[in-house]
Design a protein around this motif. Structure first.
Motif, PDB file in Angstrom:
ATOM      1  N   GLU A 112      -8.127   4.964   3.593  1.00  0.00           N
ATOM      2  CA  GLU A 112      -8.282   4.844   5.040  1.00  0.00           C
ATOM      3  C   GLU A 112      -9.148   5.963   5.610  1.00  0.00           C
ATOM      4  O   GLU A 112      -9.861   5.769   6.593  1.00  0.00           O
ATOM      5  CB  GLU A 112      -6.910   4.783   5.727  1.00  0.00           C
ATOM      6  CG  GLU A 112      -6.114   6.089   5.794  1.00  0.00           C
ATOM      7  CD  GLU A 112      -5.350   6.428   4.508  1.00  0.00           C
ATOM      8  OE1 GLU A 112      -5.679   5.864   3.447  1.00  0.00           O
ATOM      9  OE2 GLU A 112      -4.437   7.274   4.560  1.00  0.00           O
ATOM     10  N   SER A 132      -8.018   5.841  -4.314  1.00  0.00           N
ATOM     11  CA  SER A 132      -6.857   4.985  -4.476  1.00  0.00           C
ATOM     12  C   SER A 132      -5.704   5.424  -3.578  1.00  0.00           C
ATOM     13  O   SER A 132      -4.821   4.622  -3.288  1.00  0.00           O
ATOM     14  CB  SER A 132      -6.409   4.965  -5.937  1.00  0.00           C
ATOM     15  OG  SER A 132      -6.019   6.267  -6.306  1.00  0.00           O
ATOM     16  N   VAL A 133      -5.717   6.669  -3.120  1.00  0.00           N
ATOM     17  CA  VAL A 133      -4.627   7.097  -2.238  1.00  0.00           C
ATOM     18  C   VAL A 133      -5.052   7.351  -0.798  1.00  0.00           C
ATOM     19  O   VAL A 133      -4.223   7.338   0.094  1.00  0.00           O
ATOM     20  CB  VAL A 133      -3.894   8.347  -2.785  1.00  0.00           C
ATOM     21  CG1 VAL A 133      -3.067   7.981  -3.997  1.00  0.00           C
ATOM     22  CG2 VAL A 133      -4.855   9.456  -3.082  1.00  0.00           C
ATOM     23  N   ARG A 184       1.309   3.505  -2.042  1.00  0.00           N
ATOM     24  CA  ARG A 184       0.681   4.708  -2.584  1.00  0.00           C
ATOM     25  C   ARG A 184      -0.508   5.185  -1.761  1.00  0.00           C
ATOM     26  O   ARG A 184      -1.083   6.229  -2.018  1.00  0.00           O
ATOM     27  CB  ARG A 184       0.278   4.468  -4.050  1.00  0.00           C
ATOM     28  CG  ARG A 184       1.512   4.442  -4.971  1.00  0.00           C
ATOM     29  CD  ARG A 184       1.178   4.250  -6.441  1.00  0.00           C
ATOM     30  NE  ARG A 184      -0.086   4.844  -6.840  1.00  0.00           N
ATOM     31  CZ  ARG A 184      -1.132   4.130  -7.252  1.00  0.00           C
ATOM     32  NH1 ARG A 184      -1.074   2.827  -7.283  1.00  0.00           N
ATOM     33  NH2 ARG A 184      -2.234   4.741  -7.630  1.00  0.00           N
ATOM     34  N   LYS A 185      -0.887   4.417  -0.769  1.00  0.00           N
ATOM     35  CA  LYS A 185      -1.990   4.855   0.092  1.00  0.00           C
ATOM     36  C   LYS A 185      -1.425   5.531   1.344  1.00  0.00           C
ATOM     37  O   LYS A 185      -0.224   5.706   1.477  1.00  0.00           O
ATOM     38  CB  LYS A 185      -2.861   3.649   0.459  1.00  0.00           C
ATOM     39  CG  LYS A 185      -3.440   2.981  -0.781  1.00  0.00           C
ATOM     40  CD  LYS A 185      -4.402   1.867  -0.460  1.00  0.00           C
ATOM     41  CE  LYS A 185      -4.990   1.328  -1.750  1.00  0.00           C
ATOM     42  NZ  LYS A 185      -4.666  -0.082  -1.951  1.00  0.00           N
ATOM     43  N   GLY A 186      -2.325   5.920   2.247  1.00  0.00           N
ATOM     44  CA  GLY A 186      -1.891   6.651   3.439  1.00  0.00           C
ATOM     45  C   GLY A 186      -1.041   5.795   4.363  1.00  0.00           C
ATOM     46  O   GLY A 186      -1.147   4.564   4.361  1.00  0.00           O
ATOM     47  N   PRO A 187      -0.169   6.442   5.177  1.00  0.00           N
ATOM     48  CA  PRO A 187       0.736   5.695   6.043  1.00  0.00           C
ATOM     49  C   PRO A 187       0.011   4.781   7.033  1.00  0.00           C
ATOM     50  O   PRO A 187       0.589   3.773   7.450  1.00  0.00           O
ATOM     51  CB  PRO A 187       1.515   6.789   6.785  1.00  0.00           C
ATOM     52  CG  PRO A 187       0.802   8.066   6.527  1.00  0.00           C
ATOM     53  CD  PRO A 187       0.033   7.899   5.260  1.00  0.00           C
ATOM     54  N   ALA A 188      -1.240   5.090   7.371  1.00  0.00           N
ATOM     55  CA  ALA A 188      -1.935   4.254   8.352  1.00  0.00           C
ATOM     56  C   ALA A 188      -2.163   2.842   7.825  1.00  0.00           C
ATOM     57  O   ALA A 188      -2.314   1.906   8.602  1.00  0.00           O
ATOM     58  CB  ALA A 188      -3.276   4.872   8.736  1.00  0.00           C
ATOM     59  N   VAL A 189      -2.223   2.695   6.493  1.00  0.00           N
ATOM     60  CA  VAL A 189      -2.506   1.365   5.973  1.00  0.00           C
ATOM     61  C   VAL A 189      -1.334   0.792   5.183  1.00  0.00           C
ATOM     62  O   VAL A 189      -1.488  -0.134   4.411  1.00  0.00           O
ATOM     63  CB  VAL A 189      -3.787   1.354   5.105  1.00  0.00           C
ATOM     64  CG1 VAL A 189      -5.004   1.605   5.986  1.00  0.00           C
ATOM     65  CG2 VAL A 189      -3.726   2.383   3.993  1.00  0.00           C
ATOM     66  N   LEU A 222      -6.055   4.907  12.266  1.00  0.00           N
ATOM     67  CA  LEU A 222      -5.293   6.084  11.847  1.00  0.00           C
ATOM     68  C   LEU A 222      -4.219   6.445  12.869  1.00  0.00           C
ATOM     69  O   LEU A 222      -3.215   7.056  12.529  1.00  0.00           O
ATOM     70  CB  LEU A 222      -6.232   7.268  11.614  1.00  0.00           C
ATOM     71  CG  LEU A 222      -7.313   7.042  10.548  1.00  0.00           C
ATOM     72  CD1 LEU A 222      -8.116   8.314  10.323  1.00  0.00           C
ATOM     73  CD2 LEU A 222      -6.708   6.571   9.240  1.00  0.00           C
ATOM     74  N   ASN A 233       0.820  -1.223   0.000  1.00  0.00           N
ATOM     75  CA  ASN A 233       0.000   0.000   0.000  1.00  0.00           C
ATOM     76  C   ASN A 233       0.849   1.266   0.000  1.00  0.00           C
ATOM     77  O   ASN A 233       0.450   2.294   0.565  1.00  0.00           O
ATOM     78  CB  ASN A 233      -0.952   0.046   1.215  1.00  0.00           C
ATOM     79  CG  ASN A 233      -2.188  -0.806   0.997  1.00  0.00           C
ATOM     80  OD1 ASN A 233      -2.544  -1.104  -0.134  1.00  0.00           O
ATOM     81  ND2 ASN A 233      -2.840  -1.180   2.084  1.00  0.00           N
TER      82      ASN A 233
END
Ligand SMILES: Cc1cc2nc3c(=O)[nH]c(=O)nc-3n(C[C@H](O)[C@H](O)[C@H](O)COP(=O)(O)OP(=O)(O)OC[C@H]3O[C@@H](n4cnc5c(N)ncnc54)[C@H](O)[C@@H]3O)c2cc1C
Lengths: 620, 427
Positions: free
Chosen positions: B390, B386-387, A84-89, A433, A82
């Motif tokens: 969460e 996609s980004v 490219r997604k937020g650091p939480a995930v 989060l 992940n």
């Protein structure tokens, strides 16, 4: 007779981490296992970490545990899932060289002076009145201890299935543990049966790699341990292939010969780790399934085909594997198999992983119904710390859902029990989060230092880092900028007249540490890791503040303890069914009680009023 | 667990009195008095104790979990005599393990056994307290699970949306649908629209539960208090010929066409130097603004007040007994036009009730609003799914928790269950 503070039974991932934790706490610790050379063996896939699991490894590392360090030493393909997604995930993961991993664990354990490693089969426990006193080995010798941690994994009454063939076994090549299983069964503990499976192993020299796609690791690898910054050994790529209609036909035609579909297995398997049989049956409309071909080591030709675990007979495995692109002439070095084993209902444990009905006895790992190395190691850590605390007469430690994935997992296990092998997911953590892999040390290392399980090296490194982070944050929070000043620095912000600090705007999408440094030039003097961490910390501030109220409520409920021996039958108005459930679960606090299935607000109020009542009756 | 019993019908003389017994010993206890008929079949029985005949009545047995409380239970339909009920109760009280139920204890057992959710318990309380026909209907709806029924499809949609998003997070490496945003958007928008519509209907629902406010507004000494008394058919407000007699707002609860109505008599609207009267006048305006319906009592055509008019305002010319300025008029003193006025109030309130929803409590409204705001944020973030999945997941969870909170709990197992039933997850 030998005498220890803590004895750990089993040298799997739970056992190794438990022994290391107890030894770090200064306890004289013994690790007793069937085969010393098998300590740190990965029974299934050669990988550590992943989503949710990577969080657990970071948390273990925050307590100065060994799993993260060993994974870094053995890692041959690091990928931050992940990314490219937020650091939480985001979850760190690595392919691990099996041999290097085992060696790393064994080397790390060898560093603990207060740890003794013994090769033997533990046949039974020495049991006093509701108290464990030590162990008895298969040769009849006794070893005494104040606390015993059982981490017997899949070995308790293990049965291995390949097609319609069955034999007793703890995993391929190992005998099961029958004597110990027998005695544990005689204790008043609920026992269940679970199953899991593993794919066939392939000879990589017989794979046609040239026709396959490959997946490399990350350009800048992310390590597990907060103390490491780069891989120790050369990095490799994995191959990717997929099943096809012919593979599915072969599987479908032979379903009757599968251990699971042929009705040979009664245990429940995990939904998230379906066998190829499951995939073909349950998702009949899909015409292919992806397979990762993962090398098991740098100098080992064995390849682990991730995605096709099975309990079909060996000849069928041979057929279906060869129907797959790139595997047309592949040789199977070891057939896949399914294993059924006993687990104990974890609702019989308190949140320190101590058996409620037996003081000094702890369970950790797969024996509690979980699956996975990381889940096992995380429980091992908690059991090891607590066994050491118990041996020295100190109060036990429990982790809250609001501060760690470990807390989430143990709370899930001890309140809800399991209906299938339990695996960590980020979606299990309601405070996701706040509970990130990147801030595991900030969340937990201070607690760990206070407990006394952290080396001087990590203590120093952590306090330096914590100091820098707080300096960076207060530097960025000091000055508030007008929208025009922010826009001039390249921050997209509406001209609403509100003044915001650089720390505030780090929560905006697209705002990077470079923007912050443009606003506050001194910020550039912090090294890059500190800058990035400050940005991660700033990102979810708004959400985390909203959750704080929930967390406070949770903590208040956790703080309202239900005393051991509380008599539920003395509460008029509480339904029979709930009374029975409460008696079985024996919640340690109101929070646990609130989550019992069928618990209602009215019943909870009733319970709270009785728990608070000074004249409450305790069971004799 | 004790076995409890109590009179389930009203106390006092009545045609029939129903004694309810619930708990593990209920069948045994009733069996001491007569031969129990088969479960769920009424049987006419003579009840005897110690050779003495107590009464003859219908006996109905239920077995767990198919009873109101979820426990074994028996209902004795006795003759509604105070003496009979007292005698049977006395006999039951002497039996081993039986006691008189505490207030609300049957309901609490029903809830503890999962037979009623929180809203149904509220509905039951409302039903027992219901004064008006529309309150009774509303409470019955809630009791029969109307709120759970409303929430269920929202919950299903949000669980599905959350599962889609969570799948892209927790199973990023696996064969899950890549672009879930369009389906999630559809689900979230649908629920959000429902929530908006439902919030608009809570006003009427609350009014049914708590009563519609109908304010009488007009100049001082125009006869508002006299009219109030005439409508209510009792001396609720002090009347006199002195202008400004009513200084505070007087409330009278009454029923009009099956609706609970609170009539408000307000201070006459005029400019005043008297501090106390001025406060009363300000309050009168405020209440007039906030009430569900207003009756303007006028002295002459074209008379205007400092209160914004609404299309459904009712206009009446005052004191038709002394001066007939214009029609329609009403006189509180003679009663002329009162029937007419009541009919108009009823016809103006009726359409308001037809739109009423089932969410009638403050806490319901709060939950609906919280959920709607969270869904709005989730929808706004969806283009970045996609980004920032969460963040979307967090907002959906806030919405789910709020809605679930109306009934009970949400567990992550529900979420995982949804994920696993939909996709092929796992390697
Ligand atoms: C076939 C198979 C497939 C799997 N598939 C997956 C998967 O797909 N995904 C996943 O996440 N996880 C999987 N796992 C699970 C993963 O391997 C375990 O969850 C993890 O290793 C459990 O760690 P543990 O420490 O609890 O137990 P183990 O690693 O099983 O260790 C148990 C230890 O206890 C010792 N022991 C047992 N009895 C005694 C005794 N009487 N005396 C002394 N020592 C004893 C053994 O020697 C061993 O060292 C699989 C495991 C197996 C065997």
């Amino acid at each position: 007779m030998k005498q220890f503070d803590v004895i750990v039974v089993g040298g799997g991932h739970a056992g190794a981490e438990a022994a290391a934790a107890a030894a770090r706490m200064g306890s004289r610790t013994a690790l007793v296992t069937l085969r010393c050379d098998a300590i740190g063996v990965m029974s299934c896939n050669p990988a550590i970490g992943g989503l949710g699991k990577g969080h657990l490894v970071r948390e273990i590392d925050a307590f100065d545990g060994i799993m993260g360090e060993a994974a870094d030493r053995a890692g041959i393909q690091f990928r931050l899932l992940n990314r490219r997604k937020g650091p939480a995930v985001q979850g760190p993961r690595t392919q691990a060289d099996r041999k290097l991993y085992r060696q790393a664990i064994q080397a790390l354990l060898a560093e603990y002076e207060s740890l003794t490693i013994l090769q033997a089969e533990v046949a039974s426990l020495i049991i006093g009145s509701h108290r464990v006193g030590g162990i008895v080995l298969a040769d009849g010798s006794h070893i005494k201890a104040d606390a015993v941690i059982i981490t017997a994994g899949t070995f308790l009454n293990g049965v291995i299935h390949v097609g319609d063939q069955q034999r007793a076994g703890g995993r391929v090549g190992d005998a099961p543990s029958i004597l110990l299983a027998q005695q544990l069964a005689d204790l008043d503990l609920q026992r269940g049966r679970l199953k899991t499976g593993t794919p066939p192993r392939l000879d990589g020299r017989t794979i046609n790699w040239s026709v396959l796609d490959s997946q490399p690791g990350d350009d800048t690898p992310t390590m597990f341990s907060f103390l490491n910054s780069a891989p120790f050994v050369p990095q490799i790529s994995c191959g990717i292939t997929q099943t096809n209609a012919r593979t599915h036909d072969i599987v479908r035609h032979n379903l009757g010969r599968s251990a699971m579909y042929g009705g040979h297995i009664s245990g429940v398997g995990p939904r998230y780790c379906p066998s190829i049989e499951d995939k073909v049956v349950r998702f009949a409309d899909k015409d292919h399934h992806q397979i990762f071909l993962e090398p098991e080591g740098l100098d080992d030709p064995t390849v682990y085909p991730n995605g096709i675990s099975t309990s079909l007979p060996a000849d069928v495995q041979h057929q279906y594997v060869r129907s797959i692109l790139g595997l047309e002439s592949v040789v199977i070095t070891q057939p896949g198999y399914a294993i059924e084993y006993d687990y104990f209902d974890p609702r019989g444990l308190d949140p320190a992983l101590q058996v409620k009905a037996m003081s000094g006895l702890f369970f950790a790992g797969q024996i509690n119904g979980t699956t996975g190395y990381e889940e096992a190691a995380a429980q091992g850590l908690v059991a090891g710390l607590n066994a050491a605390l118990l041996a020295t007469g100190r109060p036990l430690v429990t982790l809250s859902r609001s501060e760690s994935y470990i807390g989430v997992m143990i709370d899930d296990l001890t309140t809800h029990g399991v209906t299938e092998p339990y695996r960590m997911f980020t979606s299990r953590a309601e405070y996701r989060l706040a509970l990130r892999a990147d801030n595991a040390d900030q969340r937990l290392t201070e607690t760990a230092i206070a407990l006394g399980c952290v080396s001087e090296k990590r203590t120093n490194s952590y306090s330096t880092k914590a100091g820098l982070l707080s300096a960076a944050q207060s530097l960025l929070s000091q000055t508030a900028f007008s929208p025009r000043e922010l826009q001039a620095a390249g921050v997209e912000v509406s001209a609403d007249g509100a003044r915001r600090s650089a720390y505030d705007v780090l929560a905006f999408e697209g705002v990077t540490p470079e923007h912050a440094a443009r606003l506050v030039p001194d910020f550039a003097s912090f090294d890059q890791a500190i800058q990035l961490q400050t940005a991660c910390d700033a990102l979810y501030v708004q959400y985390i503040q909203r959750q704080d109220r929930d967390i406070q409520r949770l903590r208040a409920d956790e703080a309202l303890a239900i005393p051991a021996g509380f008599d539920y039958s003395g509460i008029p108005g509480l339904s029979n069914e709930l009374t029975q459930k409460l008696k079985r679960v024996l919640p340690v606090n109101i929070f646990q009680a609130s989550k019992i299935e069928g618990m209602t607000p009215a019943a909870l109020l009733l319970l709270i009023s009785h728990v608070r009542r000074p004249s409450r009756r305790l069971m004799a | 667990m004790d076995t409890i019993f109590a009179l389930a019908s009203a106390h006092g003389r009545a045609g029939v009195a129903v004694l309810r017994i619930s708990g593990p010993h209920s069948h045994w206890a009733a069996g001491q008095l007569c031969a129990l008929p088969p479960v769920r079949q009424a049987g006419l029985r003579v009840l005897r104790h110690g050779g003495e005949t107590l009464d003859q009545g219908l006996v109905l047995a239920f077995s767990a979990p198919n009873s109101f409380t979820g426990e074994d239970a028996v209902e004795l339909h006795l003759h509604g005599s105070i003496a009979v009920v007292a005698k049977v109760s006395e006999v039951l009280a002497q039996m081993e393990g039986l006691r008189l139920a505490d207030a609300g204890e049957f309901t609490r057992r029903a809830m503890d056994n999962g037979h009623l959710d929180l809203t149904q318990v509220e509905g039951l309380a409302d039903l027992i307290d219901a004064e008006s026909e529309s309150q009774r209907k509303q409470a019955l709806q809630v009791l029969s699970g109307a709120i759970a029924e409303k929430v269920a499809p929202w919950r299903a949609d949000l669980l599905r949306a959350a599962a889609l998003i969570e799948a892209t997070i927790d199973f990023a490496d696996e064969d899950v649908p890549i672009d879930v945003a369009p389906e999630v958007l559809g689900l979230l928008c649908r629920v959000k629209e429902d929530l908006v519509a439902e919030q608009a209907r809570t006003g009427a629902a609350t009014a049914i539960r708590e009563g519609f406010e109908v304010a009488i507004v007009g100049a001082p000494n125009v006869g508002k208090s006299t009219l109030l008394n005439a409508l209510a058919q009792r001396e609720a407000a002090i009347t006199s010929d002195i202008a400004g007699t009513t200084r505070d707002v007087i409330e009278v609860r009454m029923h009009i066409a099956g609706l609970l109505v609170t009539l408000l008599d307000t201070a006459g609207l005029r400019d005043s130097d008297d501090v106390v009267e001025s406060i009363g006048i300000a309050r009168a305006k405020q209440r007039a603004e906030a009430s569900d319906l207003r009756i303007f009592l006028l002295q002459q055509p074209g008379e205007a007040f400092d209160v914004a008019s609404r299309p459904d305002d009712i206009l009446r010319y005052a004191k038709s007994d002394v001066s007939t300025v214009a029609m329609p008029s009403v006189s509180g003193k003679t009663g002329a036009g009162v029937e007419d006025l009541l009919a108009e109030i009823a016809s103006k309130l009726a359409p308001k009730t037809s739109s009423a929803g089932v969410f009638s409590r403050q806490r319901h409204l709060l939950a609906l609003t919280t959920a709607e705001i969270a869904l709005g944020k989730a929808i706004n973030t969806l283009p970045r799914a996609s980004v920032m999945p969460e963040v979307i997941a967090t907002e959906i969870r806030v919405a789910l928790n709020a809605l679930e909170g109306i009934l009970g709990h949400i567990g992550v197992e529900d979420l995982l269950g949804e994920i696993f039933s939909s996709f092929c997850i796992g390697k």
